[in-house]
Design a protein around this motif. Structure first.
Motif, PDB file in Angstrom:
ATOM      1  N   THR A 287     -11.167   6.904   2.717  1.00 38.82           N
ATOM      2  CA  THR A 287     -10.474   5.616   2.843  1.00 38.82           C
ATOM      3  C   THR A 287      -8.959   5.778   2.905  1.00 38.82           C
ATOM      4  O   THR A 287      -8.232   4.799   3.013  1.00 38.82           O
ATOM      5  CB  THR A 287     -10.823   4.696   1.655  1.00 38.82           C
ATOM      6  N   GLY A 288      -8.482   7.011   2.801  1.00 46.37           N
ATOM      7  CA  GLY A 288      -7.046   7.254   2.873  1.00 46.37           C
ATOM      8  C   GLY A 288      -6.342   7.249   1.535  1.00 46.37           C
ATOM      9  O   GLY A 288      -5.109   7.347   1.487  1.00 46.37           O
ATOM     10  N   ASN A 289      -7.100   7.135   0.440  1.00 42.87           N
ATOM     11  CA  ASN A 289      -6.497   7.136  -0.886  1.00 42.87           C
ATOM     12  C   ASN A 289      -6.373   8.566  -1.411  1.00 42.87           C
ATOM     13  O   ASN A 289      -7.242   9.403  -1.162  1.00 42.87           O
ATOM     14  CB  ASN A 289      -7.345   6.317  -1.858  1.00 42.87           C
TER      15      ASN A 289
ATOM     16  N   ARG B 294       0.854  -1.185   0.000  1.00 38.97           N
ATOM     17  CA  ARG B 294       0.000   0.000   0.000  1.00 38.97           C
ATOM     18  C   ARG B 294       0.891   1.236   0.000  1.00 38.97           C
ATOM     19  O   ARG B 294       2.083   1.153   0.346  1.00 38.97           O
ATOM     20  CB  ARG B 294      -0.912   0.005   1.224  1.00 38.97           C
ATOM     21  N   PRO B 295       0.360   2.380  -0.399  1.00 41.56           N
ATOM     22  CA  PRO B 295       1.177   3.593  -0.381  1.00 41.56           C
ATOM     23  C   PRO B 295       1.547   3.985   1.046  1.00 41.56           C
ATOM     24  O   PRO B 295       0.777   3.763   1.976  1.00 41.56           O
ATOM     25  CB  PRO B 295       0.263   4.648  -1.015  1.00 41.56           C
ATOM     26  N   ALA B 296       2.722   4.556   1.199  1.00 40.35           N
ATOM     27  CA  ALA B 296       3.144   5.085   2.503  1.00 40.35           C
ATOM     28  C   ALA B 296       3.170   6.598   2.386  1.00 40.35           C
ATOM     29  O   ALA B 296       4.173   7.196   2.006  1.00 40.35           O
ATOM     30  CB  ALA B 296       4.517   4.545   2.879  1.00 40.35           C
ATOM     31  N   MET B 297       2.048   7.234   2.682  1.00 38.87           N
ATOM     32  CA  MET B 297       1.927   8.678   2.490  1.00 38.87           C
ATOM     33  C   MET B 297       1.468   9.402   3.756  1.00 38.87           C
ATOM     34  O   MET B 297       0.936  10.505   3.696  1.00 38.87           O
ATOM     35  CB  MET B 297       0.953   8.974   1.354  1.00 38.87           C
ATOM     36  N   ALA B 298       1.706   8.790   4.894  1.00 38.65           N
ATOM     37  CA  ALA B 298       1.287   9.411   6.154  1.00 38.65           C
ATOM     38  C   ALA B 298       2.023  10.721   6.411  1.00 38.65           C
ATOM     39  O   ALA B 298       1.564  11.552   7.209  1.00 38.65           O
ATOM     40  CB  ALA B 298       1.522   8.443   7.311  1.00 38.65           C
ATOM     41  N   TYR B 299       3.132  10.927   5.735  1.00 40.04           N
ATOM     42  CA  TYR B 299       3.903  12.147   5.923  1.00 40.04           C
ATOM     43  C   TYR B 299       3.214  13.368   5.296  1.00 40.04           C
ATOM     44  O   TYR B 299       3.560  14.511   5.604  1.00 40.04           O
ATOM     45  CB  TYR B 299       5.308  11.995   5.330  1.00 40.04           C
TER      46      TYR B 299
END
Length: 430
Positions: free
Chosen positions: A370-372, A356-361
């Protein structure tokens, strides 16, 4: 704190980030590429020893950098790809900073500038820029295995990205959970190494590797299959269909299918539902997964047949391909709905659960519920922030290395237009 102002910052030095850097340099736009690890980190650190690309060398090129003409139809290794990426950076003098982890991306207070905080070799460094391309990809973080915590500590557990070779695993059988690209290819690698292999299957499409005189990818490109635009897809579910099974081993002439794995000795199971004590429980849907893949392959072949007929193309008839044809002798009705790890001698579980993408930054309002990431052809909801390297970014081929070049050219073209406008009014440096 050291602050550096740039026109553009690119996050990620994979194919997407390097393609963007190439075009930015062509536009003479000042920029830097930030990479958390090394160039091509995901390819270098997430692939097993026998891995081969599932698209031919001629399709895995970077802009301005074509493949070795002597082997355009060969299928390279991940190491080959990473080596070419490193050489590409050197040849074009691309401004890549490795071992630089982005820990936050936000808007500077009271400013139109973006502020990017990083950690470089243990030191904090902050950059400011007018525009950002997030090219960290959709496969930068392992998808956690839902049932991993219920497995006995005596059983070794690996994510598919951590698997290298059967020789590294403890003696005994192996359960592979997930039958997309990685799961099926790893199951094949294990069975060829003489291991007892159980494969928990899922609903994944597939294609024949070679059909009517051409590699299947050559046909799909020729027919325009990959040019379908995201906005032209009426059923949004189509945007989430998994990539069809393909492999590049065996000189790119062998089809990868569940029935071919079963004939080689892999024991097919349905989707893993639960783990209780020493037992794993599976849905009784392995047969349905085989049928789904067979039907998808038949549709693709029918699509190609119609194209050949409509264009009056000189194409040979299809050669027999036992690995692609439905296997009516494959009876999955008697396969177990559960297995006992100790009884079956299973010592290892490989979770082929994907990424999955790691874009929490990213500390900006650019995600849905949904976080996309929300975007239109790569342009986010925040002016000046772009995404690159995501599936269906602009069309079906956006998920391929082949399509990333075109997407990068489009995004950097948009940036260049904005840079020129801002430069004219004195808001942005060259």
């Amino acid at each position: 704190m050291n602050t550096n102002l740039l026109a553009v910052i690119v996050i990620g030095a994979g194919h997407a980030g390097l393609s963007a850097s190439y075009f930015l340099k062509q536009h003479r736009i000042q920029h830097v590429v930030l990479e958390r690890g090394l160039i091509g980190e995901s390819w270098a650190s997430q692939r097993w020893d026998s891995f081969r690309m599932n698209t031919a060398n001629k399709l895995n090129t970077l802009p301005g950098w074509e493949t070795d003409e002597t082997e355009p139809d060969s299928f390279g290794t991940a190491q080959n790809l990473v080596a070419s990426m490193k050489q590409y950076v050197q040849n074009y003098g691309l401004p890549v900073l490795t071992n630089t982890t982005v820990i936050s991306l936000r808007k500077a207070p009271g400013s139109e500038l973006f502020e990017i905080q990083t950690v470089q070799n243990g030191s904090t460094k902050t950059y400011s820029c007018w525009q950002v391309i997030v090219a960290s990809g959709a496969q930068s973080q392992k998808q956690p295995a839902r049932l991993a915590g219920k497995i006995d500590a005596k059983i070794k557990q690996l994510h598919s990205s951590e698997y290298r070779t059967a020789a590294d695993l403890p003696a005994g059988g192996v359960l592979v959970v997930g039958s997309a690209q990685s799961g099926c290819q790893i199951a094949e690698d294990l069975i060829l190494a003489g291991r007892i292999v159980y494969l928990s299957t899922s609903r994944v499409p597939r294609c024949p590797r070679y059909y009517r005189g051409k590699d299947i990818m050559d046909w799909l490109i020729l027919t325009g299959f990959f040019n379908v635009r995201s906005e032209d897809i009426a059923d949004s579910a189509q945007l989430h269909v998994r990539t069809p099974l393909l492999k590049g081993n065996d000189n790119g002439r062998k089809t990868l299918s569940l029935q071919s794995l079963a004939r080689s000795g892999v024991i097919l199971l349905g989707k893993l539902q639960d783990v209780v004590n020493d037992f794993a429980y599976f849905s009784e849907d392995a047969g349905a997964h085989v049928s789904f893949a067979d039907e998808f392959s038949a549709q693709v072949k029918g699509f190609i047949d119609n194209f050949i007929a409509e264009k009056h193309l000189p194409a040979p008839t299809a050669e027999p391909d036992p690995d692609d044809e439905p296997d009516n002798s494959l009876n999955l009705s008697g396969h177990p709905g559960s297995i006992q790890f100790r009884k079956e001698g299973i010592s290892t579980i490989i979770w082929a659960t994907g990424f999955r993408p790691a874009m929490a930054y990213i500390q900006l309002p650019v995600f849905d519920e949904t976080g996309n990431p929300v975007h239109q052809q790569g342009k986010s909801l925040v002016k000046g922030l772009y995404f690159l390297g995501l599936p269906w970014l602009r069309n079906r081929k956006s998920s391929l290395l082949l399509g990333i070049k075109e997407d990068a050219q489009f995004i950097t073209g948009c940036i260049n237009t904005l840079v020129q406008k801002q430069t004219m009014v004195g808001n942005q440096p060259d």
